[in-house]
Motif scaffolding. Structure first.
Motif, mmCIF file in Angstrom:
data_model
loop_
_atom_site.group_PDB
_atom_site.id
_atom_site.type_symbol
_atom_site.label_atom_id
_atom_site.label_comp_id
_atom_site.label_asym_id
_atom_site.label_seq_id
_atom_site.Cartn_x
_atom_site.Cartn_y
_atom_site.Cartn_z
ATOM 1 N N LYS A 12 -11.689 0.175 3.577
ATOM 2 C CA LYS A 12 -10.963 -0.345 4.751
ATOM 3 C C LYS A 12 -10.536 -1.796 4.525
ATOM 4 O O LYS A 12 -9.387 -2.173 4.801
ATOM 5 C CB LYS A 12 -11.855 -0.231 5.993
ATOM 6 N N CYS A 13 -11.454 -2.618 4.003
ATOM 7 C CA CYS A 13 -11.153 -4.033 3.752
ATOM 8 C C CYS A 13 -10.139 -4.193 2.624
ATOM 9 O O CYS A 13 -9.112 -4.862 2.773
ATOM 10 C CB CYS A 13 -12.429 -4.796 3.412
ATOM 11 N N ASP B 169 -2.604 -7.143 -0.874
ATOM 12 C CA ASP B 169 -1.420 -6.981 -1.719
ATOM 13 C C ASP B 169 -1.820 -6.947 -3.182
ATOM 14 O O ASP B 169 -1.150 -6.319 -4.002
ATOM 15 C CB ASP B 169 -0.448 -8.143 -1.482
ATOM 16 N N VAL B 170 -2.908 -7.647 -3.498
ATOM 17 C CA VAL B 170 -3.465 -7.673 -4.852
ATOM 18 C C VAL B 170 -4.982 -7.734 -4.739
ATOM 19 O O VAL B 170 -5.520 -8.452 -3.883
ATOM 20 C CB VAL B 170 -2.958 -8.885 -5.663
ATOM 21 N N LEU C 174 -14.289 0.645 -11.495
ATOM 22 C CA LEU C 174 -14.934 1.134 -10.271
ATOM 23 C C LEU C 174 -13.987 1.063 -9.085
ATOM 24 O O LEU C 174 -13.933 1.986 -8.261
ATOM 25 C CB LEU C 174 -16.198 0.315 -9.976
ATOM 26 N N ILE C 175 -13.236 -0.042 -8.994
ATOM 27 C CA ILE C 175 -12.287 -0.197 -7.894
ATOM 28 C C ILE C 175 -11.121 0.782 -8.054
ATOM 29 O O ILE C 175 -10.617 1.347 -7.075
ATOM 30 C CB ILE C 175 -11.773 -1.649 -7.829
ATOM 31 N N GLY D 68 -8.812 4.582 -5.522
ATOM 32 C CA GLY D 68 -7.468 5.100 -5.276
ATOM 33 C C GLY D 68 -6.473 4.133 -4.675
ATOM 34 O O GLY D 68 -5.478 4.560 -4.075
ATOM 35 N N PHE D 69 -6.687 2.829 -4.825
ATOM 36 C CA PHE D 69 -5.738 1.860 -4.271
ATOM 37 C C PHE D 69 -4.423 1.886 -5.042
ATOM 38 O O PHE D 69 -4.396 2.111 -6.253
ATOM 39 C CB PHE D 69 -6.338 0.447 -4.297
#
Length: 335
Positions: A101-102, A107-108, A119-120, A124-125
């Motif tokens: 959510k955060c 934007d980056v 991991l990030i 799925g960003f």
């Protein structure tokens, strides 16, 4: 170009890696001559957030509403949340949802290492995710005999006393139980773990380990400034048996101090740390014990000079220039 480097709950985060990362960012931006403010009420072009509390989330949403750019520093992952304090594993899935959510407001996304980027990535960003070290102020950890003396006086240590140190919260994930257990095998060496965690957050396993620690284990709590810097410079070894990190600023501090580093062989250190080249690595307590014995007996060579080069590559000056370049690309929509 003006950056809002938001910091909140400074008293809470000051003693954590995130707190030190924030301090490093302020120093880095000053050195890179990047105009910044700590007040979110000021005018700014980009807000750079490090914490994942509700206020940071609301400021990110507000910035987007006002057509400002948002950078979220992804210091936290579900993986390094687990095996930390009491009930952390049970609430980890909820923590992951909050992270998403955060971080979805950004934007980056910045993340401290290539490992933490993987991991990030799994979340799925769709925005760019850029690995950039938290950095290290080399000047703070240059050899200073007066700082070494302050450390020795504070703990009433002779110059001949062998010492092995570590720094971190009293989390199982940090390896404090292993640290205490290994100390039993070396009764003539002082094992000092700097850091503090409220007793209400400790797991039963950690509480038991602390209650039953041998006499050569010292737990002085959180100490900063000259004494901790003197500890890094005086110690025979910095032993950090953490099971999971996103970088490990304390490892950079030890490397910058030219202290012999021994860490657990975990993914976060790939590819920047290499066993017996710029640090020592072990996979379990038996390997840790053997490495400590062999090093103190002079059977294996020090890696401190090569380790210092790793810290140099992550100096505050270099990180400041990297951040400046990222900010400029964001404003030009080049990322």
């Amino acid at each position: 170009m003006k950056i809002c480097l938001f910091q909140d709950d400074e008293k809470i985060f000051r003693k954590s890696g995130i707190g030190r990362a924030l301090k490093h960012q302020r120093e880095a931006l000053r050195l890179a001559k990047v105009d910044f403010t700590l007040d979110y009420k000021d005018e700014y072009d980009i807000i750079h957030l490090n914490t994942i509390n509700p206020k940071s989330f609301m400021l990110a949403k507000l910035a987007k509403k006002n057509h400002k750019k948002v950078v979220f520093h992804a210091h936290s992952t579900e993986e390094d949340f687990r095996n930390s304090f009491a009930l952390s594993n049970q609430i980890a899935p909820l923590f992951r949802k909050w992270l998403i959510k955060c971080y979805s407001t950004a934007d980056v996304l910045l993340t401290p290492t290539p490992y933490s980027k993987t991991l990030i990535d799994k979340m799925g960003f769709k925005v760019p995710i850029i690995p950039i070290s938290n950095g290290i102020n080399l000047d703070d950890f240059r050899l200073n005999n007066e700082k070494k003396k302050k450390f020795q006086r504070h703990f009433k240590l002779s110059k001949q006393q062998k010492t092995i140190i570590s720094v971190g919260h009293y989390f199982e994930r940090k390896g404090i139980i292993d640290f205490i257990e290994i100390a039993r095998s070396f009764p003539d060496i002082k094992f000092i773990w700097f850091g503090h965690t409220s007793s209400t957050l400790l797991t039963e396993n950690v509480k038991k380990a602390i209650r039953n620690k041998p006499d050569n284990v010292i737990l002085p709590g959180y100490i900063d400034g000259d004494i901790i810097q003197g500890a890094f410079q005086s110690a025979d070894m910095f032993f950090f048996p953490s099971y999971e990190e996103t970088e490990g600023i304390v490892v950079l501090e030890a490397l910058a101090s030219k202290t012999q580093v021994l860490v657990r062989d975990i993914e976060v250190y790939s590819p920047w740390l290499k066993n017996k080249i710029n640090c020592f690595m072990g996979r379990d307590n038996n390997e840790f014990k053997k490495t400590i014995e062999d090093y103190l007996d002079g059977k294996i060579d020090s890696t401190v000079e090569s380790g210092y080069k790793v810290a140099e590559e992550r100096s505050i000056e270099k990180i400041g220039n990297q951040l400046k370049n990222i900010y400029q690309q964001i404003l030009k929509n080049e990322l």
